[in-house]
Scaffold this motif. Sequence first.
Motif, PDB file in Angstrom:
ATOM      1  N   GLY A  17      46.480  40.503  20.570  1.00 24.55           N
ATOM      2  CA  GLY A  17      46.543  41.297  21.836  1.00 24.55           C
ATOM      3  C   GLY A  17      46.072  40.540  23.241  1.00 24.55           C
ATOM      4  O   GLY A  17      45.010  39.804  22.795  1.00 24.55           O
ATOM      5  N   SER A  18      46.475  40.701  24.415  1.00 29.67           N
ATOM      6  CA  SER A  18      45.764  40.211  25.325  1.00 29.67           C
ATOM      7  C   SER A  18      46.040  40.805  26.532  1.00 29.67           C
ATOM      8  O   SER A  18      47.191  41.626  26.673  1.00 29.67           O
ATOM      9  CB  SER A  18      46.274  38.669  25.469  1.00 29.67           C
ATOM     10  N   ILE A  19      45.005  41.060  27.650  1.00 27.30           N
ATOM     11  CA  ILE A  19      45.153  41.445  28.703  1.00 27.30           C
ATOM     12  C   ILE A  19      44.658  40.509  29.718  1.00 27.30           C
ATOM     13  O   ILE A  19      43.834  39.761  29.494  1.00 27.30           O
ATOM     14  CB  ILE A  19      44.259  42.737  28.704  1.00 27.30           C
ATOM     15  N   ALA A  20      45.274  40.749  31.112  1.00 23.28           N
ATOM     16  CA  ALA A  20      44.610  39.888  32.138  1.00 23.28           C
ATOM     17  C   ALA A  20      44.841  40.355  33.351  1.00 23.28           C
ATOM     18  O   ALA A  20      45.658  41.517  33.569  1.00 23.28           O
ATOM     19  CB  ALA A  20      45.655  38.496  32.028  1.00 23.28           C
ATOM     20  N   VAL A  21      43.970  40.304  34.250  1.00 23.17           N
ATOM     21  CA  VAL A  21      43.840  40.900  35.574  1.00 23.17           C
ATOM     22  C   VAL A  21      43.572  39.845  36.842  1.00 23.17           C
ATOM     23  O   VAL A  21      42.890  38.654  36.629  1.00 23.17           O
ATOM     24  CB  VAL A  21      42.704  41.518  35.845  1.00 23.17           C
ATOM     25  N   TYR A  22      44.524  39.697  37.780  1.00 17.47           N
ATOM     26  CA  TYR A  22      44.783  38.479  38.430  1.00 17.47           C
ATOM     27  C   TYR A  22      44.452  39.038  40.021  1.00 17.47           C
ATOM     28  O   TYR A  22      45.186  39.929  40.522  1.00 17.47           O
ATOM     29  CB  TYR A  22      45.999  37.813  38.624  1.00 17.47           C
ATOM     30  N   THR A  23      43.838  38.289  40.736  1.00 19.01           N
ATOM     31  CA  THR A  23      43.573  38.527  42.375  1.00 19.01           C
ATOM     32  C   THR A  23      43.471  37.190  42.962  1.00 19.01           C
ATOM     33  O   THR A  23      43.176  36.169  42.720  1.00 19.01           O
ATOM     34  CB  THR A  23      42.472  39.414  42.560  1.00 19.01           C
ATOM     35  N   ASP A  24      44.151  37.459  44.369  1.00 23.97           N
ATOM     36  CA  ASP A  24      44.354  36.341  45.107  1.00 23.97           C
ATOM     37  C   ASP A  24      44.160  36.673  46.481  1.00 23.97           C
ATOM     38  O   ASP A  24      44.961  37.557  46.982  1.00 23.97           O
ATOM     39  CB  ASP A  24      45.802  35.638  44.898  1.00 23.97           C
ATOM     40  N   ILE A  25      43.283  36.121  47.194  1.00 19.17           N
ATOM     41  CA  ILE A  25      42.935  36.317  48.643  1.00 19.17           C
ATOM     42  C   ILE A  25      43.202  35.073  49.502  1.00 19.17           C
ATOM     43  O   ILE A  25      42.976  34.173  49.269  1.00 19.17           O
ATOM     44  CB  ILE A  25      41.507  36.847  48.905  1.00 19.17           C
ATOM     45  N   GLU A  26      43.831  35.440  50.548  1.00 19.69           N
ATOM     46  CA  GLU A  26      44.081  34.171  51.721  1.00 19.69           C
ATOM     47  C   GLU A  26      43.849  34.975  52.875  1.00 19.69           C
ATOM     48  O   GLU A  26      44.043  35.836  53.374  1.00 19.69           O
ATOM     49  CB  GLU A  26      45.901  33.995  51.788  1.00 19.69           C
ATOM     50  N   PHE A  27      42.786  33.918  53.540  1.00 18.03           N
ATOM     51  CA  PHE A  27      42.431  34.274  54.798  1.00 18.03           C
ATOM     52  C   PHE A  27      42.346  33.065  55.895  1.00 18.03           C
ATOM     53  O   PHE A  27      42.185  31.720  55.366  1.00 18.03           O
ATOM     54  CB  PHE A  27      41.346  34.959  54.732  1.00 18.03           C
TER      55      PHE A  27
END
Length: 310
Positions: A17-27
């Motif tokens: 089993g696997s879980i993932a959280v991803y976030t990306d910020i461009e500024f």
Amino acid sequence: QVFPGFRPDNSMDKNRGSIAVYTDIEFEPIKKLLFDVALRYENYSDFGDNLSWKIAGRFKATDQFSIRGSASTGFRAPALQQRFLTKTSTVFQGGIPFDDATLPNNSIAAELLGIPNLRPEISQSFSIGATLKANNFTATIDGFSTKVRNQIVLTDAFQGKNGGTSQEQQIYDILLLNNASRGVFMTNAIDLRTSGIDVIFTYHFKLSNSQSIRIESASTFTDRKFLGKTKISDKLIGRDATYLSPINKAFLIDGNTKVKSSLLTTYNAGKLNVYLRNTYFGRVTHVEAGGETNWFFVQQLGGKVITDLT
């Protein structure tokens, strides 16, 4: 090579089993300067958790010229088949047939030989480059370097011995149960670095209102090398050439071309589109056979051009 097929006792039921959280910020903190920051958290039921990151930036010096760069880390858990695949094949080396069994990394045979449990591959990457635009001409050049720790490879063949030491006898018996005389395993054998340069030139011009030509040249120059020594256990000292064989070394280093270059020309005239591409692949080296038989055949394959016409 001869593969008779999978036997019923080769099958097994494994899962993760696997879980993932991803976030990306461009500024854009100031005009002409752009940043991109990303984070990825993953958790695997069989390998624990990991946090990977990436930061990239671009500075637009003028409307025609920009500088860019990035740094990042990566994570790859071993595939389930890399951990558990079991099969037996007949392999010919120097004209001699051997029945080789691919055994799970967590098998008793692997433990007896001192082959450790598989670990995830971890990478670190860096790049820097520039782009130039002038009328119908575009040029980009980027340098890059990627280090992979705990590169997973398939070992060469290990043998047991009937009537040998306790360890040799146990390995012999396990291989016999798999109708095999030798065993191969997946293992984290080495750290590997790939560095290189990407260069792309593009020129686009119109011949008339309905006709145009686009020419693109793209080249990649790479260099691969091992970092440090083979990651071998104390039980396998003296058997380095089987753990990370010359075949695997050649496949990972000289089995990949150092030069790849293509020249693409596209001609458009109304509903007619002509596409011509020539791609050059540089020299590679292929090594056949090996392991504890110490029998090798080295083949140098010269550069080749592949042409596509549509």
